[in-house]
Scaffold this motif. Structure first.
Motif, PDB file in Angstrom:
ATOM      1  N   THR A  82      11.055   3.138   1.390  1.00 57.63           N
ATOM      2  CA  THR A  82      11.241   4.295   2.278  1.00 57.63           C
ATOM      3  C   THR A  82       9.902   4.784   2.839  1.00 57.63           C
ATOM      4  OG1 THR A  82      11.359   5.593   0.240  1.00 57.63           O
ATOM      5  CG2 THR A  82      13.421   5.155   1.352  1.00 57.63           C
ATOM      6  N   ALA A  83       8.808   4.411   2.190  1.00 57.38           N
ATOM      7  CA  ALA A  83       7.484   4.738   2.744  1.00 57.38           C
ATOM      8  C   ALA A  83       6.465   3.718   2.244  1.00 57.38           C
ATOM      9  CB  ALA A  83       7.072   6.145   2.309  1.00 57.38           C
ATOM     10  N   GLY A  84       5.343   3.610   2.956  1.00 52.60           N
ATOM     11  CA  GLY A  84       4.302   2.660   2.563  1.00 52.60           C
ATOM     12  C   GLY A  84       4.433   1.340   3.297  1.00 52.60           C
ATOM     13  N   ALA A  85       3.496   0.429   3.050  1.00 48.97           N
ATOM     14  CA  ALA A  85       3.476  -0.839   3.786  1.00 48.97           C
ATOM     15  C   ALA A  85       3.530  -2.014   2.831  1.00 48.97           C
ATOM     16  CB  ALA A  85       2.201  -0.919   4.627  1.00 48.97           C
ATOM     17  N   TYR A  86       4.201  -3.067   3.293  1.00 46.78           N
ATOM     18  CA  TYR A  86       4.279  -4.297   2.502  1.00 46.78           C
ATOM     19  C   TYR A  86       3.973  -5.470   3.424  1.00 46.78           C
ATOM     20  CZ  TYR A  86       6.563  -8.194  -0.053  1.00 46.78           C
ATOM     21  OH  TYR A  86       6.846  -9.388  -0.649  1.00 46.78           O
ATOM     22  N   THR A 122      15.969  11.116  -5.678  1.00 51.49           N
ATOM     23  CA  THR A 122      15.324  10.530  -6.854  1.00 51.49           C
ATOM     24  C   THR A 122      14.238   9.602  -6.354  1.00 51.49           C
ATOM     25  OG1 THR A 122      17.540  10.438  -7.777  1.00 51.49           O
ATOM     26  CG2 THR A 122      15.809   9.326  -9.031  1.00 51.49           C
ATOM     27  N   LYS A 123      13.036   9.782  -6.866  1.00 47.80           N
ATOM     28  CA  LYS A 123      11.936   8.899  -6.457  1.00 47.80           C
ATOM     29  C   LYS A 123      11.830   7.783  -7.476  1.00 47.80           C
ATOM     30  CE  LYS A 123       8.830  10.599  -3.184  1.00 47.80           C
ATOM     31  NZ  LYS A 123       7.690  11.228  -2.729  1.00 47.80           N
ATOM     32  N   ALA A 124      12.150   6.549  -7.055  1.00 50.94           N
ATOM     33  CA  ALA A 124      12.084   5.413  -7.977  1.00 50.94           C
ATOM     34  C   ALA A 124      10.678   4.822  -7.979  1.00 50.94           C
ATOM     35  CB  ALA A 124      13.099   4.368  -7.592  1.00 50.94           C
ATOM     36  N   LEU A 125       9.993   4.877  -6.860  1.00 53.28           N
ATOM     37  CA  LEU A 125       8.603   4.400  -6.778  1.00 53.28           C
ATOM     38  C   LEU A 125       7.762   5.476  -6.095  1.00 53.28           C
ATOM     39  CD1 LEU A 125       9.084   0.652  -5.674  1.00 53.28           C
ATOM     40  CD2 LEU A 125       8.504   1.487  -7.958  1.00 53.28           C
ATOM     41  N   ARG A 126       6.556   5.689  -6.644  1.00 60.47           N
ATOM     42  CA  ARG A 126       5.695   6.725  -6.074  1.00 60.47           C
ATOM     43  C   ARG A 126       4.346   6.104  -5.747  1.00 60.47           C
ATOM     44  NH1 ARG A 126       7.582  11.741  -8.525  1.00 60.47           N
ATOM     45  NH2 ARG A 126       9.312  11.194  -9.871  1.00 60.47           N
ATOM     46  N   GLY A 127       4.216   5.625  -4.539  1.00 60.01           N
ATOM     47  CA  GLY A 127       2.927   5.116  -4.057  1.00 60.01           C
ATOM     48  C   GLY A 127       2.393   3.918  -4.807  1.00 60.01           C
ATOM     49  N   VAL A 128       3.134   2.823  -4.811  1.00 63.31           N
ATOM     50  CA  VAL A 128       2.684   1.611  -5.506  1.00 63.31           C
ATOM     51  C   VAL A 128       1.775   0.792  -4.592  1.00 63.31           C
ATOM     52  CG1 VAL A 128       3.407  -0.582  -6.531  1.00 63.31           C
ATOM     53  CG2 VAL A 128       4.702   1.511  -7.009  1.00 63.31           C
ATOM     54  N   THR A 129       0.549   0.600  -5.014  1.00 56.63           N
ATOM     55  CA  THR A 129      -0.383  -0.245  -4.267  1.00 56.63           C
ATOM     56  C   THR A 129      -0.723  -1.433  -5.147  1.00 56.63           C
ATOM     57  OG1 THR A 129      -1.251   1.625  -3.036  1.00 56.63           O
ATOM     58  CG2 THR A 129      -2.666  -0.328  -3.160  1.00 56.63           C
ATOM     59  N   LEU A 130      -0.476  -2.644  -4.604  1.00 60.24           N
ATOM     60  CA  LEU A 130      -0.571  -3.834  -5.453  1.00 60.24           C
ATOM     61  C   LEU A 130      -0.913  -5.045  -4.606  1.00 60.24           C
ATOM     62  CD1 LEU A 130       0.165  -5.117  -8.286  1.00 60.24           C
ATOM     63  CD2 LEU A 130       2.501  -5.328  -7.419  1.00 60.24           C
ATOM     64  N   LYS A 131      -1.832  -5.875  -5.141  1.00 67.50           N
ATOM     65  CA  LYS A 131      -2.167  -7.131  -4.467  1.00 67.50           C
ATOM     66  C   LYS A 131      -1.830  -8.260  -5.434  1.00 67.50           C
ATOM     67  CE  LYS A 131      -5.927  -6.683  -1.113  1.00 67.50           C
ATOM     68  NZ  LYS A 131      -6.051  -5.313  -0.679  1.00 67.50           N
ATOM     69  N   ILE A 132      -1.115  -9.242  -4.969  1.00 68.80           N
ATOM     70  CA  ILE A 132      -0.808 -10.397  -5.817  1.00 68.80           C
ATOM     71  C   ILE A 132      -1.292 -11.645  -5.080  1.00 68.80           C
ATOM     72  CG2 ILE A 132       1.003 -11.717  -7.001  1.00 68.80           C
ATOM     73  CD1 ILE A 132       2.732  -9.106  -6.874  1.00 68.80           C
ATOM     74  N   GLU A 133      -2.140 -12.407  -5.744  1.00 74.95           N
ATOM     75  CA  GLU A 133      -2.685 -13.602  -5.106  1.00 74.95           C
ATOM     76  C   GLU A 133      -1.752 -14.785  -5.323  1.00 74.95           C
ATOM     77  OE1 GLU A 133      -5.284 -13.492  -3.196  1.00 74.95           O
ATOM     78  OE2 GLU A 133      -5.833 -11.419  -3.723  1.00 74.95           O
ATOM     79  N   ARG A 155       0.853  -1.203   0.000  1.00 79.60           N
ATOM     80  CA  ARG A 155       0.000   0.000   0.000  1.00 79.60           C
ATOM     81  C   ARG A 155       0.888   1.253   0.000  1.00 79.60           C
ATOM     82  NH1 ARG A 155      -2.805  -3.451   3.263  1.00 79.60           N
ATOM     83  NH2 ARG A 155      -1.646  -2.719   5.083  1.00 79.60           N
ATOM     84  N   GLY A 156       0.782   1.984  -1.052  1.00 80.27           N
ATOM     85  CA  GLY A 156       1.480   3.280  -1.155  1.00 80.27           C
ATOM     86  C   GLY A 156       2.985   3.204  -1.012  1.00 80.27           C
ATOM     87  N   ILE A 157       3.576   2.200  -1.643  1.00 83.97           N
ATOM     88  CA  ILE A 157       5.026   2.034  -1.486  1.00 83.97           C
ATOM     89  C   ILE A 157       5.796   3.108  -2.240  1.00 83.97           C
ATOM     90  CG2 ILE A 157       6.938   0.579  -2.294  1.00 83.97           C
ATOM     91  CD1 ILE A 157       5.682  -1.729  -1.074  1.00 83.97           C
ATOM     92  N   GLU A 158       6.732   3.701  -1.502  1.00 83.31           N
ATOM     93  CA  GLU A 158       7.594   4.706  -2.134  1.00 83.31           C
ATOM     94  C   GLU A 158       9.050   4.319  -1.921  1.00 83.31           C
ATOM     95  OE1 GLU A 158       6.736   8.661  -0.943  1.00 83.31           O
ATOM     96  OE2 GLU A 158       4.661   8.559  -1.669  1.00 83.31           O
ATOM     97  N   MET A 159       9.877   4.674  -2.884  1.00 80.87           N
ATOM     98  CA  MET A 159      11.308   4.417  -2.733  1.00 80.87           C
ATOM     99  C   MET A 159      12.053   5.641  -3.204  1.00 80.87           C
ATOM    100  SD  MET A 159      13.137   2.048  -1.593  1.00 80.87           S
ATOM    101  CE  MET A 159      14.853   1.637  -1.493  1.00 80.87           C
ATOM    102  N   THR A 160      12.756   6.244  -2.285  1.00 82.85           N
ATOM    103  CA  THR A 160      13.503   7.459  -2.624  1.00 82.85           C
ATOM    104  C   THR A 160      14.997   7.203  -2.433  1.00 82.85           C
ATOM    105  OG1 THR A 160      11.617   8.649  -1.694  1.00 82.85           O
ATOM    106  CG2 THR A 160      13.602   9.945  -2.153  1.00 82.85           C
ATOM    107  N   TYR A 161      15.775   7.504  -3.417  1.00 83.83           N
ATOM    108  CA  TYR A 161      17.237   7.381  -3.312  1.00 83.83           C
ATOM    109  C   TYR A 161      17.841   8.767  -3.211  1.00 83.83           C
ATOM    110  CZ  TYR A 161      16.593   2.620  -5.070  1.00 83.83           C
ATOM    111  OH  TYR A 161      16.206   1.334  -5.238  1.00 83.83           O
ATOM    112  N   GLU A 162      18.932   8.828  -2.483  1.00 80.88           N
ATOM    113  CA  GLU A 162      19.628  10.109  -2.405  1.00 80.88           C
ATOM    114  C   GLU A 162      20.987   9.944  -3.043  1.00 80.88           C
ATOM    115  OE1 GLU A 162      18.963  12.422   1.463  1.00 80.88           O
ATOM    116  OE2 GLU A 162      21.058  12.753   0.912  1.00 80.88           O
ATOM    117  N   LYS A 163      21.256  10.739  -4.028  1.00 80.44           N
ATOM    118  CA  LYS A 163      22.549  10.638  -4.703  1.00 80.44           C
ATOM    119  C   LYS A 163      23.098  12.032  -4.896  1.00 80.44           C
ATOM    120  CE  LYS A 163      24.084   6.901  -7.597  1.00 80.44           C
ATOM    121  NZ  LYS A 163      23.856   6.170  -8.823  1.00 80.44           N
ATOM    122  N   GLY A 164      24.251  12.277  -4.302  1.00 80.93           N
ATOM    123  CA  GLY A 164      24.902  13.594  -4.439  1.00 80.93           C
ATOM    124  C   GLY A 164      24.016  14.729  -3.972  1.00 80.93           C
TER     125      GLY A 164
END
Lengths: 414, 232
Positions: free
Chosen positions: B60-64, B20-31, B7-16
């Motif tokens: 970096t944010a959201g739940a898995y 950089t936001k690699a993921l912006r709020g990914v919500t996904l269900k896989i059965e 739910r709302g997965i975010e991934m932020t990288y810091e470089k220099g």
């Protein structure tokens, strides 16, 4: 928990995969451990040889000398020219009530007299002693005849034992036994000729040995001895007997203040302890110097392990991705470093033992002594422990670095 | 309860100093038992999503939640254990250990599991048989073709009988025939009950999955039947 067998096997196969590099990496460890083994082995051989020869007099032997224990040149001169060890002192010490544990004794008279036979003259070390004490102390053997006995000593007999050089100087290639040599105008019958070469650390080739009684009565003409050796039967009696001798000597010489003693006593145990200490310190010092090479070897191991960790970054990432924990990676690299250095230690121990054996043979031959080789078991164990320890210490940092890698970054590494 | 639930997965990288936001709020269900293709252009965040879903990295944010359990509070060791037990990974560059036989490579995940070591050989030979490489047991990776290497990697991913198989561009380094063989294998694994998550930038390949999601700029822009994947 990852199995130990698996960790060791992976460590072994990754080392085997880089045989040349692994071999060069452990060279420092091999040299270090070989050198330590060699030093300890030669040190041990030297110690055994010296102790054997010093101890040849017997651990139950006490040496009583006139004067004071020389601590400087003045003392030495005083001791050399001291005549405070009188015949009556030795006679008194020989009495049971003075030194109850006394088994046998042999005073010593040193002389500087030319010895002649026919027209031939030589200048050997002439010594009045007990032939039996000499044989016991030097393990000398006879080429002709044998030692004179107690009867000859008691009867001030004019008999002598001569060394090989003295024999050659006087008799050339002729047999010398039962012939008469002349010392200070008196004839001495030869009862034995010593075998050529060193007897232990003593050079007996240029020696002429007479009964101490005969030497004192007919040659020195004095009522004192240069030293007297006393045997007390058992090393356990030495300490007590030393006190007995000191007490008796002080009584005989009317000494109340021990600081004013005009004699001193030495024991074989003291000499052995001194020699052991000197050799141990020397061996430890040399080992410490060699230990530096182990540190250098260890730094080499660390360097190679750091390169290996970098090279295998993707492997570390993969292992972590499929379930390896940080401590599994840490253990794997630690095992690799330890296995590497332990293997180096094993080679070092083997080479050290082999070189030690060869060195013992060479020393025995070149010094013409009975140099025995003993396998330095303690040094072997220490060598293996130290080499393993070097792996643990110097492999620790690279292994820690490997374990800290994140699986993602490690997998991305090109 | 979904097998994988984000739910709302975010991934932020810091470089220099720059974020950089690699993921912006990914919500996904896989059965459980799904065959999902994650598609999108290069740099869209597909691989980052796989790394998070595969517990190789933490968002970096959201739940898995994995099987209903929150993964954010797990320790590194617990994450490693879960990866070992639940997941199998297939990478584009195979990632096999050099100078190590096929059998030893496949056994590797078992070494980090609680499986008794006396069963390792039989388990490994079984999965090597599944990928059709029984005749290559003692060969080392440099003696194998690209397709064979990827099949070894698949066998390695299977050996712990994982719940989910993550395949990150598994045909990227293969020729068409080998790529097809690898896809056939993934399909077969799906039929046998494994959940397969395939990351690819190839729409045609993704169509062999049942469901697909399209990721663009770190966000899911489409989710539906794999056969209906739109242009992106």
């Amino acid at each position: 928990m990852i199995s130990l067998r698996f960790t060791i096997r992976s460590a072994y196969s990754s080392l085997r995969a880089n045989r040349v590099r692994s071999g060069l990496t452990i060279l420092g460890i091999v040299i270090g451990i070989t050198a330590i083994m060699l030093i300890v082995s030669i040190g041990g051989g030297a110690q055994a040889l010296i102790l054997d020869q010093v101890g040849g007099l017997g651990a139950d032997t006490i040496v009583l000398r006139p004067g004071r224990l020389p601590k400087g040149p003045t003392d030495l001169a005083q001791t050399l020219f001291s005549d405070s060890l009188k015949v009556r002192d030795v006679d008194a010490l020989a009495r049971k009530e003075n030194v109850p544990d006394l088994v046998s004794y042999a005073p010593v008279v040193f002389l500087s007299e030319p010895v002649s036979y026919g027209g031939q003259v030589t200048h050997p070390s002439v010594m009045g002693w007990s032939a039996q004490f000499m044989v016991d102390a030097t393990r000398a053997t006879f080429a002709e005849g044998g030692p004179f006995g107690e009867d000859e000593i008691k009867s001030d007999a004019a008999v002598a034992i001569i060394g090989d050089k003295a024999r050659k100087d006087l008799f050339g290639d002729e047999p010398a036994n039962n012939k008469f040599i002349r010392i200070k105008g008196k004839n001495f019958r030869i009862t034995g000729v010593l075998s050529p070469g060193n007897a232990g650390i003593f050079n007996v080739d240029n020696m002429v040995l007479l009964p101490y009684t005969t030497a004192r009565v007919y040659l020195s003409g004095k009522d004192n001895y240069q030293e007297v050796m006393l045997r007390v039967g058992d090393p356990a009696n030495v300490e007590r007997s030393v006190e007995d001798i000191k007490r008796a000597m002080r009584e005989l010489h009317n000494i109340t203040d021990p600081a004013k003693d005009d004699f001193y006593v030495e024991t074989q145990q003291g000499a052995i302890a001194q020699i052991t200490t000197i050799l141990s310190v020397l061996t430890a010092f040399l080992s410490a110097v060699v230990a530096i090479s182990l540190v250098v070897g260890g730094i080499g191991v660390m360097n190679v392990m750091l390169v290996s960790v970098t090279e295998r970054t993707r492997e570390i990432g993969l292992r972590k991705a499929i379930g390896a924990r940080s401590k599994d990676i840490l253990l794997q690299f630690l095992f690799e470093a330890t296995l590497l250095t332990l293997f180096g230690g094993l080679i070092g121990v083997t080479l050290g033992a082999m070189f030690g054996f060869v060195a013992a043979k060479i020393l025995a031959q070149s010094l013409a002594v009975d140099w025995t080789y003993t396998f330095p078991l303690q040094a072997t164990l220490i060598g293996l422990l130290v080499s393993g320890g070097v792996g643990l210490v110097f492999g620790g940092y690279p292994a820690w670095k490997a374990s800290r890698k994140s699986p993602i970054e490690a997998l991305r590494y090109e | 309860m979904a097998l994988i639930d984000t739910r709302g997965i975010e991934m932020t990288y810091e470089k220099g100093g720059a974020e950089t936001k690699a993921l912006r709020g990914v919500t996904l269900k896989i059965e459980k038992g799904e065959f999902l293709a994650v598609v999108g252009p290069s740099g869209s965040g597909k691989s980052t999503l796989l790394q998070i879903l595969g517990l190789l990295d933490i968002q970096t944010a959201g739940a898995y939640e994995l099987e209903g359990k929150d993964t954010s509070a797990l320790t590194e060791d617990e994450l490693a254990q879960l990866r070992n037990k639940k997941f199998g990974f297939i990478f584009q560059s195979f990632n096999l250990l050099a100078r190590t036989s096929v059998l030893e490579n496949v056994k590797l995940p078992l070494a980090y599991s609680s499986v008794q070591s006396r069963t390792w050989n039989s388990l490994a030979t079984k999965v090597i048989d599944v990928v059709g490489l029984s005749h290559r047991l003692t060969h080392e990776p440099n003696q194998l073709s690209g397709g064979e290497r990827q099949r070894v990697a698949i066998a390695r991913a299977l050996v712990n009988d994982p719940e989910v198989i993550f395949a990150d561009e598994p045909t990227g380094n293969l020729d068409t025939a080998s790529g097809r063989a690898v896809m056939d294998l993934l399909e077969r694994l799906h039929h046998e009950g494994h959940t397969v998550i395939l990351i690819t930038h190839d729409r045609m390949l993704a169509k062999r999955a049942h469901r697909a999601i399209v990721i663009k700029d770190g966000a899911i822009v489409w989710d539906g039947r794999a056969t209906d994947i739109p242009e992106y």
